[in-house]
Design an enzyme around this catalytic site. Sequence first.
Site, mmCIF file in Angstrom:
data_model
loop_
_atom_site.group_PDB
_atom_site.id
_atom_site.type_symbol
_atom_site.label_atom_id
_atom_site.label_comp_id
_atom_site.label_asym_id
_atom_site.label_seq_id
_atom_site.Cartn_x
_atom_site.Cartn_y
_atom_site.Cartn_z
ATOM 1 N N ASP A 22 0.893 -1.160 0.000
ATOM 2 C CA ASP A 22 0.000 0.000 0.000
ATOM 3 C C ASP A 22 0.937 1.218 0.000
ATOM 4 O O ASP A 22 1.549 1.536 1.021
ATOM 5 C CB ASP A 22 -0.864 -0.055 1.271
ATOM 6 C CG ASP A 22 -1.610 1.249 1.544
ATOM 7 O OD1 ASP A 22 -1.624 2.135 0.668
ATOM 8 O OD2 ASP A 22 -2.183 1.367 2.652
ATOM 9 N N GLU A 183 -7.254 0.726 -4.482
ATOM 10 C CA GLU A 183 -7.234 0.582 -3.019
ATOM 11 C C GLU A 183 -8.558 0.029 -2.475
ATOM 12 O O GLU A 183 -8.537 -0.888 -1.639
ATOM 13 C CB GLU A 183 -6.891 1.932 -2.371
ATOM 14 C CG GLU A 183 -5.420 2.268 -2.565
ATOM 15 C CD GLU A 183 -5.101 3.741 -2.385
ATOM 16 O OE1 GLU A 183 -5.976 4.498 -1.933
ATOM 17 O OE2 GLU A 183 -3.963 4.133 -2.695
ATOM 18 N N ASP A 205 -12.493 5.586 3.089
ATOM 19 C CA ASP A 205 -11.055 5.585 3.385
ATOM 20 C C ASP A 205 -10.600 6.992 3.784
ATOM 21 O O ASP A 205 -10.504 7.888 2.947
ATOM 22 C CB ASP A 205 -10.307 5.100 2.123
ATOM 23 C CG ASP A 205 -8.796 5.016 2.341
ATOM 24 O OD1 ASP A 205 -8.303 5.510 3.369
ATOM 25 O OD2 ASP A 205 -8.121 4.447 1.460
#
Length: 624
Positions: A22, A183, A205
Amino acid sequence: MSSRRGSSARGSQVRGRAVGIDLGTTNSCVAVYQRGRAVVIPDEEGRRTTPSALARSPQGAWLVGWKARLAREEGSTCSVISVKRLMGRRLAEVASDAGRVGCPVSERPDLNISIHLGSASFTPQEVSARILLRMKEIAEKGLGGTVTAAVITVPAYFDHQQRRATQDAGRIAGLEVLRIINEPTASAIAYGMDRTGDRKVAVFDLGGGTFDVSILDIRNGVFEVLATGGDTHLGGDDLDWILASHLAKACVAETGIDPLAEAELLPRVIRAAEGAKIELSTAEAATVRLLLGRGSAFETVVTRRELEGLIRATLARTVAICHQVLADARLTGRDLDDLVLVGGATRIPLVRRLAAEVFGREPRGGVDPDEAVAIGAAIHAGMLSGEADGALLLDVLPLSLGVETVGGVFRSIIPRNNKIPVIRGEVFSTAQDNQAAVNVHVLQGERDMAQDNRSLCQFQLTGIEPAPRTVPKIEVTFDVDADGILHVAAENLHTGDAVHVDVNESLALDPEEVERMVETARENWEEDKRRRDHAIAVTDLACLAARARSRLALHRDALPASKRLAIAEALERAEALCSSGDTERILASTDQLYTLCAPLRGAERCEGMVGEPGLVDTREGAAP
Ligand code: AMP
């Protein structure tokens, strides 16, 4: 564009370990799939995330991660953060973000951004590569072996250039980038949602510097982003500033010192605010102690209630964006099956409450919000390297992809909603005798005529050897890779000459735009069919007439005068008809001319060719 011979065979044999990374705006995280599950790999100090920061120490050493963040907090002016904001962008596009990275930036002659750290300068890809190298190092130390490949995540709204820049960063770091995945998709995979049947999921998020929300439709392991929204300037760091300002006011009132106004105290008050914010996610009150120098200190207590009062207005922006994204997806909270929270700032109880309220359901638990994206990427890397089971299909083509054939007719090569990655090829030919080049016009859309679709690129395959029309065999291959990038190849099957082109346009359009294009195709179906049939009929007649004329000149002495006259008159009528809009008469004229020309060998029907360089569709039934 390069001209070379080659096949479009792909495939990645992963040699060393493959990890999931990530690559975040504020922090990055690396995870690996092993012994049936994905786990985060902590660094040497046991920390599970790493600041996405690069700095140069006063001694000239390059520092990455925590050391870089510390150097920055201690006032280093030779450091960069939030480089993700600049990836794949031109300077003019990121004017407001350029000031947030903490160092001077400029534009290079190749239009990439140059980040100046002292006497050295880097592109955003190079800075990201250093962060990725650090993640690779953490993984190699943690696993005790070499890491060669990675699945790297990007926000769902990243366009083609930003994805490509991320891919380049991985390559510079010496990693084989197995895939770039969204993501929110990675987060949903972390929750096992690729195996739990069809569902619609909201992924909320909130990280350090950015907010993203996406609605995913997951069907048979295929992830489609129905709508996405966000604010690239909203995150936990903004909340730190709000609390720091509150603390500074109290400090001024009590001591007369404004910590925000003093360069040395500024990082301290921000750090203290972040610490209190984090503590208040689990405690009802937190004590803040700020050293002011010369032995004096400021101390105060902040309650969760106070913090919530301070940050509520800022967090209301996330709520408005969620409503918009639901509206864009034409859904309500009730239509959703799950809510997933991702990003460190979603640990804040008020954030969780607001998200639960707007989507009308409690968030899923069980995966650490800081780690969900890396965990999902690692599971995906595990699937690709054969260690984990699961569907590898992550996305679908929003619209059909194809080429323009003679007469301006669009010929689809890969239909819409086809799962990607996908490779498909079709064989075409030339439109004229001795045609030396073909024009390959690549388009995206659902309409029958090329001009109504979205043009992606055009290129030529030249050097075709002299040959009668339809004899050369030109294979056009479309290869849409797992990152949604289209690679087109046109190969002359007789000589092996080929042109390979990477299409720079993104295939991922705004869902609304896709819907509009599909709807327009539906509405115009009959008219499009009429135009397509007409274009093919005109092409056929024009070509037959041209060939008949040249044959007539060659064989005129072999024909009786009456026959010559009849053909000449039929030719004139045919040529005049070509510019008419009467398809029926054009078809009748083609039949008549064909019968009349039977004695002229070689004046056979032309199966949809025109007199300009173009591709001829040679498939059965492609032309009348
Ligand atoms: P990310 O970009 O996902 O790593 O998130 C970083 C942001 O999450 C920073 O603003 C952190 O201060 C914030 N954060 C991390 N842990 C917590 C927590 N327990 N409570 C509140 N905020 C947190």
